[in-house]
Structures are given as C-alpha cells and as structure tokens.
Design a protein around this motif. Structure first.
Motif: not given
Ligand code: NAD
Length: 362
Positions: A161, A168, A192
C-alpha cells in the motif's frame, strides 16, 4: 444411498467433504451419512456436531471406503485411497487429473465413477464448484504475496500500500477470472497499483466496469507479460484452461529480469503452474527462491483457511451432491452441467481435455 466422508490425509489439509449442516441436508433427503471420527475437529466441527446432524461416526477410513456408495471428499484421493475405491462407487471431489497421470491410472484401475468438482459447469459456462475455492485462493494470494514481500520472508521489503509520500507496490495479475478478480479486490483494498492481463476481451471489459479507473486492464501477450513483470513487486498467476495443464506464461528469462526480492504467487499450480520455475509447495514450507525472486506455489491454498473454505465449498457442492445421492449416476443424464463433471467411469477417461493431455501416457 450411503454417503461416506473420510478425513482428508494430504499434508496440512484440514477441510472436510461435508459440514454438519450439509450432513443434515442429506439426512433430510433420506440418505445415511458416515463420517470418520475427528474428521472435522481441526476446524471446529466436533463428532457431536455430526451426530446431532444425523451422521454415524466411523473409526477408520477403510470401513468408509468399503461400505459407502458415494465418497465425498475435498482433495484428490491419495494412492492408498485410490486403491480402496471400486467400480459402482461414486467419488465426488476435486481431482485435477490433467497434471497427474499416476492418480488417473489408479482411478482407472479402480473403475470408480469419478466426478470432479472442478469441471462441473453452470449455464453461463462458469465452474461453480471451483469458484468458491478460487475466491478464497484469490483473496489469499495477496495476503501471501504481501507477507512474503517482507524482508524477513525473503522479499524486497516493500509495503504494497505504500504510505503517504511513498508510492504503492505494483501487483500484476495474469488471468482475470475468479481468482484474478478476488486478488485484484484485495490488492486494491491494500492500496496497491494493480494491472490485470487476460486473453478474453469481454472479461477485460467486465473488469474495467467493476473496478473503473482503479486498475489497468491489458490484453495478455508475451510483450505485455515481459513489460509488466519487470516492474512488478508481486505477480499472481491465475490463468485457467478448463481441464488442461496451465500454459507457462512467465518464462525463466522473464523471471531473471524481475526486481530482486519480488514475489510470485502461482495460484494455477494445481494445474501445473503458469510460471516456468513453479513447483508445488505446501503450507508447511510454502516458498523457495529462484533468481532472487520468491516463489509461493501452495497447491491447496484454501486449506490454509480451512474453516471458511469448507463452508464455502459445501454451499456450492451440496445441490449436485444431493442430486447424485437421490438418483445415482442417472443424475448425470438429466443435467448436462453435472455430466461435465464426469472425468472417469469404469476405467475410462471421460473428459476430453484430460484424455488429450494424458491419454497416451497412461
Ligand atoms: P477462471 O476460469 O475464472 O479464470 C481464468 C482466466 O484465465 C480467464 O479469464 C481466462 O480468460 C484467463 N486466461 C486464459 N489464458 C490466458 C492467458 N494466456 N493470459 C491471460 N489470461 C488467460 O479460473 P479461476 O477460477 O480464476 O482459476 C484460476 C486458476 O487458479 C486455475 O488454475 C485454478 O485451478 C487455480 N486455483 C488454485 C487454487 C490453489 O489452491 N492453488 C485454488 C483455487 C483455484
């Protein structure tokens, strides 16, 4: 009909063919159910739960295989189990025969009527008995990938993340079916950057509708795999050609070009795997490293969350199982979708893709 449910014996496999709630349904339809003692104990289904649902508890698998008209399992029978099956008996379970000539030969010798969960279809051409486990495996794939990206597990030390101020991680999902979609949901949930490759344009359109601009959809070509795998922190292999071995889409050369410490999760390993370097692993020892890339190739991923998986699987298998119990193999005559599940009968392979893959090698 007498329905028999042995305890699963594969490494770290805690699922069981029937939940107590499913047993009750069979009993309500007038069938008898025998369950191996402690078969569901590891996931919180006690012998008492099964007895309360109307099952009889049996001490040994041998007694179950010898007497039941239909064996309901989760994983493919192991060699010792195959040898106890017989002609006239129905085996209702996952089989995954295409990459497994030994099991196919043993089932042929046994003469059993084997119905594979993974090739039963629905009216839209989907695979309704594979779908719940694919949902579980897809969601787990991101959990497993994120875990293995941690330094202590051999990964590059990337948080999928990111955090405010840090980009990310990049997740590449090859195959945008059930596994791929659920993996994408989890990866998006973690924050992500997600790309899905598929060969089906209609599927890519659906994914684009589901996720809007939150993911990239890309047509699956060698070029696309080459370009996106170089950048990826995590690659999830989620392709399926029904009943056939998975194509090797990510080659050793692709893997050599990936970033050190990136992670591969080959969910398609149960069909032989879609990465050239994949070999099946277990929950006990799930990963290995090749060319600085961590490989996670657990063939029975849903076994890791066995309680959720058992309940999800039973929700899907129950109606077909009841039909088989009520009508025996005549149930296949009335239902083309269930008939597609028939993989072996009286020593013959009855599923074309498996015959094409294995026929000459048996
Ligand atoms: P699915 O049929 O829903 O999706 C497969 C997708 O792969 C389809 O959208 C198809 O178009 C796509 N595809 C086919 N060839 C492709 C290619 N060359 N490039 C890109 N995409 C391609 O199947 P699913 O239910 O998502 O299952 C995926 C795989 O996961 C299967 O091999 C299944 O057996 C496996 N699986 C493994 C586990 C495990 O524990 N390891 C658990 C469940 C499912």
């Amino acid at each position: 009909m007498l329905i028999g449910v042995p305890k699963e014996i594969k490494n770290h496999e805690y699922r069981i063919g029937l939940t107590p709630a499913a047993v009750r349904e069979y009993v309500e339809h007038g069938h008898d159910v025998i369950i191996q003692r402690d078969g569901g104990l590891a996931i919180g289904f006690t012998n008492e739960d099964y007895e309360n649902a109307g099952a009889r508890i049996i001490d040994t698998p041998e007694e179950i295989f010898a007497s039941a008209d239909m064996i309901v399992k989760v994983k493919e029978p192991q060699p010792g189990e195959c040898k106890q099956l017989r002609e006239g008996q129905i085996l209702y379970t996952y089989l995954h025969l295409a990459p497994d000539p030994e099991q196919t030969r043993l089932l042929a010798e046994a003469g059993v009527t084997a119905i594979a969960y993974e090739t039963v279809t629905d009216n839209r051409g989907g695979l309704p008995l594979l779908a719940p486990m694919s949902e579980v495996a897809g969601r787990m794939a991101i959990q497993a990938g994120a875990h293995n990206l941690e330094k202590a597990h051999g990964g590059s030390g990337t948080l999928l993340g990111g955090v405010p101020g840090v980009a990310p991680g990049k997740v590449l999902i090859i195959g945008g079916g059930v596994v791929g979609t659920q993996a994408a949901k989890m990866a998006v949930g973690l924050g992500a950057e997600v790309t899905i490759l598929d060969r089906s344009l209609p599927r890519l359109r659906e994914l684009d509708d589901i996720f809007g601009g939150r993911i990239k959809t890309v047509y699956s070509t060698v070029d696309a795999i080459d370009a996106y795998s170089r950048e990826a922190d995590l690659v999830v292999g989620a392709v399926l050609i029904p009943g056939a071995a998975a194509p090797k889409l990510l080659t050793r050369d692709h893997i050599k070009n990936m970033k050190p410490g990136s992670v591969l999760v080959d969910v398609a390993i149960d069909q032989g795997g879609c990465f050239e370097t994949s070999k099946a692993t277990t929950h006990q020892d799930p990963t290995y490293v090749i060319d600085d890339v961590v490989h996670y190739c657990v063939a029975n991923m849903p076994g890791g969350v066995a309680r959720t998986s058992t309940i999800a699987l039973n929700n899907a298998t129950l109606p077909y199982g009841i039909a088989l119990a009520n009508k025996g193999i005549d149930a296949l005559a009335n239902d083309a979708n269930l008939r597609n599940g028939l993989n072996m009968h009286k020593g013959y392979i009855t599923y074309k893709a498996i015959h094409d893959d294995l026929g000459e090698r048996l």
